[in-house]
Structure formats: structure tokens, C-alpha cells
Design a protein around this motif. Structure first.
Motif, mmCIF file in Angstrom:
data_model
loop_
_atom_site.group_PDB
_atom_site.id
_atom_site.type_symbol
_atom_site.label_atom_id
_atom_site.label_comp_id
_atom_site.label_asym_id
_atom_site.label_seq_id
_atom_site.Cartn_x
_atom_site.Cartn_y
_atom_site.Cartn_z
ATOM 1 N N LEU A 227 53.797 -30.148 -34.914
ATOM 2 C CA LEU A 227 52.586 -29.646 -34.271
ATOM 3 C C LEU A 227 52.646 -29.858 -32.760
ATOM 4 O O LEU A 227 52.369 -28.941 -31.969
ATOM 5 C CB LEU A 227 51.360 -30.359 -34.851
ATOM 6 C CG LEU A 227 50.016 -30.046 -34.191
ATOM 7 C CD1 LEU A 227 49.607 -28.604 -34.454
ATOM 8 C CD2 LEU A 227 48.937 -31.005 -34.684
ATOM 9 N N LYS A 228 53.006 -31.082 -32.337
ATOM 10 C CA LYS A 228 53.074 -31.385 -30.911
ATOM 11 C C LYS A 228 54.112 -30.498 -30.216
ATOM 12 O O LYS A 228 53.931 -30.095 -29.060
ATOM 13 C CB LYS A 228 53.424 -32.851 -30.696
ATOM 14 C CG LYS A 228 52.389 -33.836 -31.191
ATOM 15 C CD LYS A 228 51.192 -33.905 -30.265
ATOM 16 C CE LYS A 228 50.245 -35.021 -30.685
ATOM 17 N NZ LYS A 228 49.072 -35.115 -29.795
ATOM 18 N N SER A 229 55.196 -30.196 -30.918
ATOM 19 C CA SER A 229 56.244 -29.363 -30.336
ATOM 20 C C SER A 229 55.791 -27.916 -30.214
ATOM 21 O O SER A 229 56.091 -27.243 -29.215
ATOM 22 C CB SER A 229 57.519 -29.460 -31.181
ATOM 23 O OG SER A 229 57.982 -30.801 -31.234
ATOM 24 N N LEU A 230 55.070 -27.419 -31.224
ATOM 25 C CA LEU A 230 54.504 -26.066 -31.136
ATOM 26 C C LEU A 230 53.573 -25.949 -29.929
ATOM 27 O O LEU A 230 53.614 -24.973 -29.174
ATOM 28 C CB LEU A 230 53.741 -25.721 -32.417
ATOM 29 C CG LEU A 230 54.565 -25.484 -33.683
ATOM 30 C CD1 LEU A 230 53.639 -25.355 -34.892
ATOM 31 C CD2 LEU A 230 55.438 -24.240 -33.549
ATOM 32 N N ILE A 231 52.733 -26.960 -29.761
ATOM 33 C CA ILE A 231 51.826 -26.966 -28.606
ATOM 34 C C ILE A 231 52.624 -27.046 -27.303
ATOM 35 O O ILE A 231 52.288 -26.394 -26.309
ATOM 36 C CB ILE A 231 50.835 -28.145 -28.718
ATOM 37 C CG1 ILE A 231 49.906 -27.941 -29.931
ATOM 38 C CG2 ILE A 231 50.015 -28.296 -27.443
ATOM 39 C CD1 ILE A 231 49.061 -29.147 -30.270
ATOM 40 N N GLY A 232 53.707 -27.836 -27.328
ATOM 41 C CA GLY A 232 54.513 -28.019 -26.125
ATOM 42 C C GLY A 232 55.152 -26.749 -25.606
ATOM 43 O O GLY A 232 55.434 -26.631 -24.409
ATOM 44 N N VAL A 233 55.403 -25.770 -26.519
ATOM 45 C CA VAL A 233 55.985 -24.488 -26.079
ATOM 46 C C VAL A 233 54.951 -23.369 -26.153
ATOM 47 O O VAL A 233 55.293 -22.195 -26.133
ATOM 48 C CB VAL A 233 57.238 -24.130 -26.905
ATOM 49 C CG1 VAL A 233 58.322 -25.178 -26.720
ATOM 50 C CG2 VAL A 233 56.908 -23.958 -28.381
ATOM 51 N N HIS A 234 53.678 -23.746 -26.264
ATOM 52 C CA HIS A 234 52.551 -22.803 -26.211
ATOM 53 C C HIS A 234 52.512 -21.833 -27.396
ATOM 54 O O HIS A 234 51.995 -20.725 -27.257
ATOM 55 C CB HIS A 234 52.567 -22.018 -24.889
ATOM 56 C CG HIS A 234 52.767 -22.876 -23.681
ATOM 57 N ND1 HIS A 234 51.888 -23.886 -23.339
ATOM 58 C CD2 HIS A 234 53.751 -22.903 -22.753
ATOM 59 C CE1 HIS A 234 52.322 -24.491 -22.239
ATOM 60 N NE2 HIS A 234 53.456 -23.917 -21.870
ATOM 61 N N ARG A 235 53.017 -22.283 -28.544
ATOM 62 C CA ARG A 235 52.893 -21.462 -29.761
ATOM 63 C C ARG A 235 51.584 -21.862 -30.458
ATOM 64 O O ARG A 235 51.562 -22.438 -31.530
ATOM 65 C CB ARG A 235 54.118 -21.659 -30.662
ATOM 66 C CG ARG A 235 55.363 -20.967 -30.125
ATOM 67 C CD ARG A 235 56.656 -21.404 -30.790
ATOM 68 N NE ARG A 235 56.658 -21.254 -32.235
ATOM 69 C CZ ARG A 235 57.698 -21.572 -33.018
ATOM 70 N NH1 ARG A 235 58.810 -22.047 -32.467
ATOM 71 N NH2 ARG A 235 57.631 -21.433 -34.327
ATOM 72 N N TYR A 236 50.484 -21.535 -29.789
ATOM 73 C CA TYR A 236 49.187 -22.064 -30.198
ATOM 74 C C TYR A 236 48.706 -21.499 -31.523
ATOM 75 O O TYR A 236 48.064 -22.216 -32.307
ATOM 76 C CB TYR A 236 48.152 -21.778 -29.108
ATOM 77 C CG TYR A 236 48.458 -22.455 -27.793
ATOM 78 C CD1 TYR A 236 48.698 -23.828 -27.729
ATOM 79 C CD2 TYR A 236 48.538 -21.715 -26.610
ATOM 80 C CE1 TYR A 236 48.989 -24.444 -26.517
ATOM 81 C CE2 TYR A 236 48.824 -22.329 -25.397
ATOM 82 C CZ TYR A 236 49.052 -23.694 -25.363
ATOM 83 O OH TYR A 236 49.341 -24.310 -24.164
ATOM 84 N N ARG A 237 48.987 -20.235 -31.803
ATOM 85 C CA ARG A 237 48.518 -19.652 -33.051
ATOM 86 C C ARG A 237 49.151 -20.341 -34.257
ATOM 87 O O ARG A 237 48.483 -20.635 -35.249
ATOM 88 C CB ARG A 237 48.810 -18.153 -33.088
ATOM 89 C CG ARG A 237 48.266 -17.454 -34.312
ATOM 90 C CD ARG A 237 48.294 -15.951 -34.154
ATOM 91 N NE ARG A 237 47.414 -15.504 -33.082
ATOM 92 C CZ ARG A 237 47.245 -14.228 -32.745
ATOM 93 N NH1 ARG A 237 47.896 -13.284 -33.393
ATOM 94 N NH2 ARG A 237 46.428 -13.900 -31.761
ATOM 95 N N GLU A 238 50.453 -20.637 -34.153
ATOM 96 C CA GLU A 238 51.134 -21.345 -35.238
ATOM 97 C C GLU A 238 50.639 -22.785 -35.345
ATOM 98 O O GLU A 238 50.528 -23.337 -36.448
ATOM 99 C CB GLU A 238 52.634 -21.309 -35.000
ATOM 100 C CG GLU A 238 53.258 -19.945 -35.175
ATOM 101 C CD GLU A 238 54.655 -19.878 -34.609
ATOM 102 O OE1 GLU A 238 55.614 -20.115 -35.378
ATOM 103 O OE2 GLU A 238 54.795 -19.615 -33.393
ATOM 104 N N ALA A 239 50.364 -23.402 -34.210
ATOM 105 C CA ALA A 239 49.832 -24.770 -34.219
ATOM 106 C C ALA A 239 48.473 -24.800 -34.913
ATOM 107 O O ALA A 239 48.200 -25.694 -35.721
ATOM 108 C CB ALA A 239 49.702 -25.297 -32.791
ATOM 109 N N GLU A 240 47.636 -23.820 -34.602
ATOM 110 C CA GLU A 240 46.328 -23.749 -35.243
ATOM 111 C C GLU A 240 46.459 -23.541 -36.741
ATOM 112 O O GLU A 240 45.740 -24.144 -37.543
ATOM 113 C CB GLU A 240 45.499 -22.612 -34.630
ATOM 114 C CG GLU A 240 44.078 -22.539 -35.138
ATOM 115 C CD GLU A 240 43.267 -21.471 -34.454
ATOM 116 O OE1 GLU A 240 42.036 -21.473 -34.647
ATOM 117 O OE2 GLU A 240 43.851 -20.640 -33.733
ATOM 118 N N SER A 241 47.405 -22.706 -37.148
ATOM 119 C CA SER A 241 47.645 -22.461 -38.564
ATOM 120 C C SER A 241 48.111 -23.728 -39.267
ATOM 121 O O SER A 241 47.689 -24.043 -40.378
ATOM 122 C CB SER A 241 48.691 -21.365 -38.732
ATOM 123 O OG SER A 241 48.986 -21.140 -40.092
#
Length: 243
Positions: A227-241
């Protein structure tokens, strides 16, 4: 089966209140059902009993209590738990080393710095470490060595793990080569805050990470890392999912 587990644990405690594994069951129920304050209240009640048992279960139950404190971002209480668990001593027990690593790793993701604790933990890992136990254990031991700047020991461990993975057959080969090695190298990339590299390793395996070992509470560490890595590369939609 959290409700059934809760009733079974309560029945066990009616028979014998000083049953640390029943307390352990309660810790899983409370955190998975989001009953954080209730869990803290109950485990604090039983915590004085734990030093009458082996350090392994005392350490692990304290780790679970610390996870409940972490849900409330109560870092002062977590440090008290860390001191009582005595995770800074030269432990040869891999389960204690994994408990300490998993807690420091989570604290790090909440912005808490623990360089001295990482160093002391890394010093306790090495000659007696069983890097061939499960990928879940190996990934955390390697992460601790990385954070504790024991680079030579880490490289020796990785070579051992690579050789061990190569020697496995059938299901064990899949667990180690297809899931375990990416889990380990992705974790090390997270230690370097290289989130793109973390995702190169984690994207293909995150749905399979359970086969690497560890309980539901333990493998949450890797979901949070993802999750932190998704946020770190701005993949916010996947992080939210994922949330």
C-alpha cells in the motif's frame, strides 16, 4: 471464524485464566474485527501473567498488544512494550527476532525512526539464523540486516537463500522461487524507499503472499508495505482499492 474462536477462547479462560495461547487467540479476533480498545483493555488485563511462561509466547503476545496500540498510534505505549519484551537482547530465537522486525518495520511506516534498535536487532541475527525456514521469516531477517547495515551478512544470507530456493522441488520450489524471492527482494527495495522497484517485485505476487508463511496479522505487514509503495508512486486508485 472469529465469533467461534472468541467463544472457544473464552471457554478456555473459564477453565484456566492463565492460558497465554487463549490470550493469543483473543488478540487475533480483536484486531481482525476492529475491536481495538476492547482488545487493549482485555490484553492489558492478562499481560501481567505472560512472564510466567516461555519468552516466546510472552514476546509474541506483547507484539500483538503493540499492534493494537499501533492502531491508535500510541507510540509511547509501544515503546513500553518493546522494553518489556527485551527485544534488544542477543536473542537466538527467530520468532522473537521476527516479532521485533515486524514491529519496527510498521513503526517505520508511521514515520518513527528506530536506527539504534535496528542496529542491535541486526547484531543478534546472523550465524544462528535459519534463512531456509519460510520466505516470510527470511524476508524479515534480511530486512532487519539491511536496516541494521550488516551488508556482508545480508549478502551471505541472500546467497544461501538463492541456493536453497534453487534446490526446492514441486510446491516448495513455487513458494520459494516464484513468491519468496520476489518477497525478499521487494522488501529490501522498500528499505531503500525504492517504491517502483518494490512494485516490480510485489505486483505479481501480492495475491499469493499468504503461501510464504505467517498468520493473518503477520502477513498484513506486506499488504501495508505494498500500500505504501502504491502511494509512493501515486497509484492512488489501486491503493484505495487495496484499502
Amino acid at each position: 471464524k472469529y465469533d467461534e474462536s472468541l467463544q472457544t477462547a473464552k471457554r478456555a479462560l473459564q477453565l484456566n485464566e492463565a492460558n497465554p495461547w487463549a490470550h493469543h487467540t483473543l488478540s487475533h479476533v480483536y484486531i481482525n474485527k476492529g475491536l481495538i480498545n476492547e482488545g487493549i483493555h482485555v490484553l492489558e488485563h492478562y499481560a501481567p501473567l505472560w512472564n510466567h511462561f516461555s519468552h516466546l509466547i510472552e514476546s509474541h503476545n506483547l507484539w500483538h498488544l503493540a499492534l493494537l496500540y499501533l492502531e491508535n498510534l500510541n507510540f509511547e505505549k509501544i515503546q513500553q512494550v518493546y522494553q518489556r519484551a527485551n527485544w534488544l537482547h542477543q536473542s537466538q530465537c527467530v520468532s522473537e527476532q521476527v516479532d521485533a522486525t515486524a514491529l519496527l518495520w510498521r513503526l517505520e511506516m508511521e514515520g518513527q525512526q528506530s536506527s539504534l534498535q535496528w542496529q542491535k536487532l541486526a547484531e543478534a541475527i546472523g550465524d544462528h539464523a535459519n534463512f531456509g525456514a519460510t520466505p516470510f521469516i527470511s524476508s524479515q531477517l534480511c530486512y532487519a540486516l539491511k536496516k541494521g547495515t550488516r551488508e556482508n551478512v545480508l549478502q551471505e544470507a541472500l546467497q544461501h537463500i538463492e541456493n536453497f530456493a534453487q534446490d526446492q522441488i514441486k510446491e516448495d520450489r513455487f513458494v520459494w522461487k516464484e513468491v519468496g524471492l520476489p518477497l525478499i527482494y521487494g522488501s529490501l527495495a522498500f528499505a531503500d524507499k525504492d517504491y517502483s522497484k518494490v512494485l516490480e517485485y510485489f505486483d505479481p505476487i501480492i495475491s499469493k503472499v499468504g503461501c510464504a508463511g505467517g498468520s493473518d496479522a503477520q502477513i498484513d505487514l506486506f499488504y501495508e508495505t505494498y500500500l505504501k509503495s502504491l502511494i509512493g508512486v501515486h497509484r492512488y486508485r489501486e491503493a484505495e482499492s487495496l484499502l
